[in-house]
Motif scaffolding. Structure first.
Motif, mmCIF file in Angstrom:
data_model
loop_
_atom_site.group_PDB
_atom_site.id
_atom_site.type_symbol
_atom_site.label_atom_id
_atom_site.label_comp_id
_atom_site.label_asym_id
_atom_site.label_seq_id
_atom_site.Cartn_x
_atom_site.Cartn_y
_atom_site.Cartn_z
ATOM 1 N N ARG A 30 -16.309 18.583 5.160
ATOM 2 C CA ARG A 30 -14.846 18.540 5.257
ATOM 3 C C ARG A 30 -14.385 17.716 6.452
ATOM 4 O O ARG A 30 -13.415 16.971 6.371
ATOM 5 C CB ARG A 30 -14.276 19.953 5.367
ATOM 6 C CG ARG A 30 -14.252 20.702 4.079
ATOM 7 C CD ARG A 30 -13.521 22.030 4.252
ATOM 8 N NE ARG A 30 -14.001 22.954 3.255
ATOM 9 C CZ ARG A 30 -14.840 23.950 3.476
ATOM 10 N NH1 ARG A 30 -15.279 24.194 4.696
ATOM 11 N NH2 ARG A 30 -15.228 24.708 2.509
ATOM 12 N N ASN A 31 -15.087 17.848 7.578
ATOM 13 C CA ASN A 31 -14.698 17.102 8.774
ATOM 14 C C ASN A 31 -14.969 15.613 8.664
ATOM 15 O O ASN A 31 -14.411 14.826 9.422
ATOM 16 C CB ASN A 31 -15.400 17.677 10.007
ATOM 17 C CG ASN A 31 -14.854 19.026 10.382
ATOM 18 O OD1 ASN A 31 -13.681 19.312 10.150
ATOM 19 N ND2 ASN A 31 -15.683 19.868 10.951
ATOM 20 N N LEU A 33 -14.272 13.863 5.918
ATOM 21 C CA LEU A 33 -13.322 13.287 4.968
ATOM 22 C C LEU A 33 -12.169 12.599 5.693
ATOM 23 O O LEU A 33 -11.804 12.971 6.802
ATOM 24 C CB LEU A 33 -12.764 14.373 4.051
ATOM 25 C CG LEU A 33 -13.755 15.046 3.112
ATOM 26 C CD1 LEU A 33 -13.070 16.221 2.410
ATOM 27 C CD2 LEU A 33 -14.287 14.062 2.097
ATOM 28 N N GLU A 35 -8.044 11.422 5.630
ATOM 29 C CA GLU A 35 -6.785 11.959 5.119
ATOM 30 C C GLU A 35 -6.392 11.194 3.863
ATOM 31 O O GLU A 35 -6.694 10.025 3.752
ATOM 32 C CB GLU A 35 -5.684 11.844 6.173
ATOM 33 C CG GLU A 35 -5.864 12.769 7.358
ATOM 34 C CD GLU A 35 -5.828 14.240 7.007
ATOM 35 O OE1 GLU A 35 -5.263 14.612 5.960
ATOM 36 O OE2 GLU A 35 -6.379 15.016 7.770
ATOM 37 N N LYS A 38 -8.946 15.322 3.642
ATOM 38 C CA LYS A 38 -9.380 16.283 4.646
ATOM 39 C C LYS A 38 -8.442 17.488 4.706
ATOM 40 O O LYS A 38 -8.886 18.637 4.653
ATOM 41 C CB LYS A 38 -9.458 15.617 6.020
ATOM 42 C CG LYS A 38 -10.000 16.513 7.100
ATOM 43 C CD LYS A 38 -10.169 15.744 8.399
ATOM 44 C CE LYS A 38 -10.799 16.592 9.465
ATOM 45 N NZ LYS A 38 -11.094 15.831 10.673
#
Length: 71
Positions: A30-31, A33, A35, A38
């Protein structure tokens, strides 16, 4: 030997459960990704649930809970 059997000793040797290892890996992904993906994935990870205590064979009013500190 399967790949699952070969990987198990590493997270167990680190003193982790499979769930904690899986959560750690998911947070790392997740970190990484960009925007807006994210923030979308961070919103999806929140879990909400309700608990009901039982008294005299009947459920009491449910209490809404969350596993996230901000909710």
């Amino acid at each position: 030997m399967s790949s699952t059997a070969a990987a198990a000793p590493f997270w167990r040797a680190a003193g982790m459960t499979y769930v904690s290892y899986s959560n750690l890996c998911a947070n790392l992904v997740r970190n990484c990704l960009k925007e807006p993906h994210k923030s979308e994935s961070l919103n999806r990870e929140k879990v909400h649930f309700s608990l009901s205590k039982w008294a005299n064979g009947k459920p009491e009013k449910p209490v809404l809970r969350s596993d996230t500190p901000d909710a």
